[in-house]
Enzyme design. Sequence first.
Site, PDB file in Angstrom:
ATOM      1  N   ASP A 146      44.077  83.612 -40.644  1.00 50.12           N
ATOM      2  CA  ASP A 146      43.830  82.272 -41.211  1.00 50.12           C
ATOM      3  C   ASP A 146      45.095  81.530 -41.625  1.00 50.12           C
ATOM      4  O   ASP A 146      45.044  80.620 -42.427  1.00 50.12           O
ATOM      5  CB  ASP A 146      42.847  82.356 -42.388  1.00 50.12           C
ATOM      6  CG  ASP A 146      43.505  82.780 -43.674  1.00 50.12           C
ATOM      7  OD1 ASP A 146      44.501  83.529 -43.621  1.00 50.12           O
ATOM      8  OD2 ASP A 146      43.033  82.347 -44.741  1.00 50.12           O
ATOM      9  N   GLU A 147      46.222  81.936 -41.083  1.00 47.35           N
ATOM     10  CA  GLU A 147      47.497  81.314 -41.484  1.00 47.35           C
ATOM     11  C   GLU A 147      48.351  80.965 -40.284  1.00 47.35           C
ATOM     12  O   GLU A 147      48.426  81.745 -39.335  1.00 47.35           O
ATOM     13  CB  GLU A 147      48.334  82.329 -42.262  1.00 47.35           C
ATOM     14  CG  GLU A 147      48.001  82.508 -43.676  1.00 47.35           C
ATOM     15  CD  GLU A 147      48.852  83.633 -44.229  1.00 47.35           C
ATOM     16  OE1 GLU A 147      50.078  83.454 -44.323  1.00 47.35           O
ATOM     17  OE2 GLU A 147      48.290  84.684 -44.533  1.00 47.35           O
ATOM     18  N   ASP A 163      46.964  77.493 -44.618  1.00 47.44           N
ATOM     19  CA  ASP A 163      46.212  78.710 -44.978  1.00 47.44           C
ATOM     20  C   ASP A 163      44.786  78.307 -45.382  1.00 47.44           C
ATOM     21  O   ASP A 163      44.594  77.482 -46.277  1.00 47.44           O
ATOM     22  CB  ASP A 163      46.920  79.403 -46.149  1.00 47.44           C
ATOM     23  CG  ASP A 163      46.325  80.770 -46.470  1.00 47.44           C
ATOM     24  OD1 ASP A 163      47.101  81.654 -46.877  1.00 47.44           O
ATOM     25  OD2 ASP A 163      45.100  80.951 -46.341  1.00 47.44           O
TER      26      ASP A 163
HETATM   27  P1  TTP Z   1      43.792  85.322 -47.299  1.00 49.48           P
HETATM   28  O1  TTP Z   1      44.295  84.037 -46.720  1.00 49.48           O
HETATM   29  O2  TTP Z   1      44.777  86.218 -47.980  1.00 49.48           O
HETATM   30  O3  TTP Z   1      42.656  85.047 -48.357  1.00 49.48           O
HETATM   31  P2  TTP Z   1      41.526  83.960 -48.350  1.00 49.48           P
HETATM   32  O4  TTP Z   1      41.653  83.014 -47.209  1.00 49.48           O
HETATM   33  O5  TTP Z   1      40.210  84.658 -48.441  1.00 49.48           O
HETATM   34  O6  TTP Z   1      41.772  83.235 -49.721  1.00 49.48           O
HETATM   35  P3  TTP Z   1      42.933  82.187 -50.098  1.00 49.48           P
HETATM   36  O7  TTP Z   1      42.207  80.928 -50.444  1.00 49.48           O
HETATM   37  O8  TTP Z   1      43.603  82.798 -51.265  1.00 49.48           O
HETATM   38  O9  TTP Z   1      43.819  82.044 -48.911  1.00 49.48           O
HETATM   39  O10 TTP Z   1      43.108  86.172 -46.168  1.00 49.48           O
HETATM   40  C1  TTP Z   1      42.334  85.573 -45.138  1.00 49.48           C
HETATM   41  C2  TTP Z   1      41.144  86.417 -44.801  1.00 49.48           C
HETATM   42  O11 TTP Z   1      41.571  87.708 -44.398  1.00 49.48           O
HETATM   43  C3  TTP Z   1      40.232  86.621 -45.978  1.00 49.48           C
HETATM   44  O12 TTP Z   1      39.227  85.629 -46.056  1.00 49.48           O
HETATM   45  C4  TTP Z   1      39.659  87.969 -45.729  1.00 49.48           C
HETATM   46  C5  TTP Z   1      40.657  88.688 -44.876  1.00 49.48           C
HETATM   47  N1  TTP Z   1      41.380  89.708 -45.669  1.00 49.48           N
HETATM   48  C6  TTP Z   1      41.145  91.041 -45.392  1.00 49.48           C
HETATM   49  O13 TTP Z   1      40.365  91.390 -44.514  1.00 49.48           O
HETATM   50  N2  TTP Z   1      41.796  91.978 -46.145  1.00 49.48           N
HETATM   51  C7  TTP Z   1      42.648  91.649 -47.150  1.00 49.48           C
HETATM   52  O14 TTP Z   1      43.214  92.523 -47.816  1.00 49.48           O
HETATM   53  C8  TTP Z   1      42.885  90.258 -47.425  1.00 49.48           C
HETATM   54  C9  TTP Z   1      43.828  89.855 -48.512  1.00 49.48           C
HETATM   55  C10 TTP Z   1      42.231  89.337 -46.649  1.00 49.48           C
HETATM   56 MG    MG Z   2      43.523  82.114 -46.760  1.00 52.80          MG
END
Ligand code: TTP
Ligand code: MG
Length: 366
Positions: free
Chosen positions: A114-115, A16
């Site tokens: 992103d996962e 992630d």
């Molecule tokens: P995430 O992996 O949930 O968050 P992140 O990568 O920003 O942070 P983390 O380090 O906790 O993993 O989500 C990935 C991307 O998806 C995030 O950068 C922005 C987008 N996103 C949205 O568009 N809407 C949302 O509600 C969330 C949670 C994320």
């Molecule tokens: Mg993330």
Amino acid sequence: MGSQESSDNKKIFHVDIDAFFAAIEIRDDPSLVGKPVIIGADPKKGLGRGVVTTCSYEARKFGLHSAMPISKAYKLCPHGVYLHGRYEKYHEASGQVMNLLKGFDVDFQQTSIDEAYLDFTDKCSTYIDAFKIAKLIQIKILDEVGITCSIGVSHTKTISKIASDFNKPNGITIIERDKVQQFLGPMEITKIPGIGKKSKYTFYNKGIFTIKDLYSAGLSKLVQNFGDHGVWIWNFVMGLDSRPVKQHYNRKSIGKERTFMEDEADSHKIIEKLSELNSRIHDILVEQKFRYSTITMKIRLRGFITYTRSKTMTTALCDKDRAYKVLLEMYESFYTEKSKVRLIGVRFSNLEQDKTHIQTQITDYI
Ligand code: TTP
Ligand code: MG
């Protein structure tokens, strides 16, 4: 027991990206390094309506998080850098990361922008090897895409996902099979998908606050209180999750067809092919936990005249033998001594996925 043992040995990775959208902005503008960067609505124009899409870890220190109203974020962090986001750049970077991961040539499943999950069971037998591979993934993503990620490794997808979130940013968390309870025990029950801000009170009312409390309650008490959902929760916290790492498709139907080398007149051969197609599709339906309510047979007779016959049932099912009988009846309605068949096809539609499967899949997309 054999299959449980083998699934206990799995090495499933959940990768992630850290603060993904914000990380891309920081990568492309070094003046943002070390600053609270917030992607989302404009806090000034639009009267501060809208929410935070994501924010850098520096911004999180001020209490900011995804989905927070932008007006609140601005109050907590007025000196932050607020950006709208460049979605094309994010998709480009996501594609690079996913291609890089696919390059490891193991079972791969992307579950959001992103996962992704990877199953390295065949490539690493020990947790030490797993750590080395995780480190290599981090280095490659940093080198080639310029951003950091966190990785969780365990024997199941659910635990790996929780593990990747455990030590962010740039962390690697490996949970050995016999450490699952120790790892999950202190966590709040809201870590379990489906137990949210509202439903947690049902558990609180029964004195269950942490996952450790669920272990103490035991399976029979959970079933007594929560029925089937109790079983699902128990499996979750015990690390029982046999879902394979595999790309899922949002299928509306699934079918297969075969063209005979030469127009086929032998009804035994045609029926044999029908049975084979039926079996092969059922293998997939069973594995992906699908039920269907419509069965369709397609038949192309000599001269390219194509017919389809469908039957829709009142309840969804997944029953190979019953489907075979239905298909046979359909075929027989076409059969005459003289008819030659060019192509035969079978399709199942109006698919529904087993409830527990959907529930666990939602975890993949949270
Ligand atoms: P995430 O992996 O949930 O968050 P992140 O990568 O920003 O942070 P983390 O380090 O906790 O993993 O989500 C990935 C991307 O998806 C995030 O950068 C922005 C987008 N996103 C949205 O568009 N809407 C949302 O509600 C969330 C949670 C994320
Ligand atoms: Mg993330």
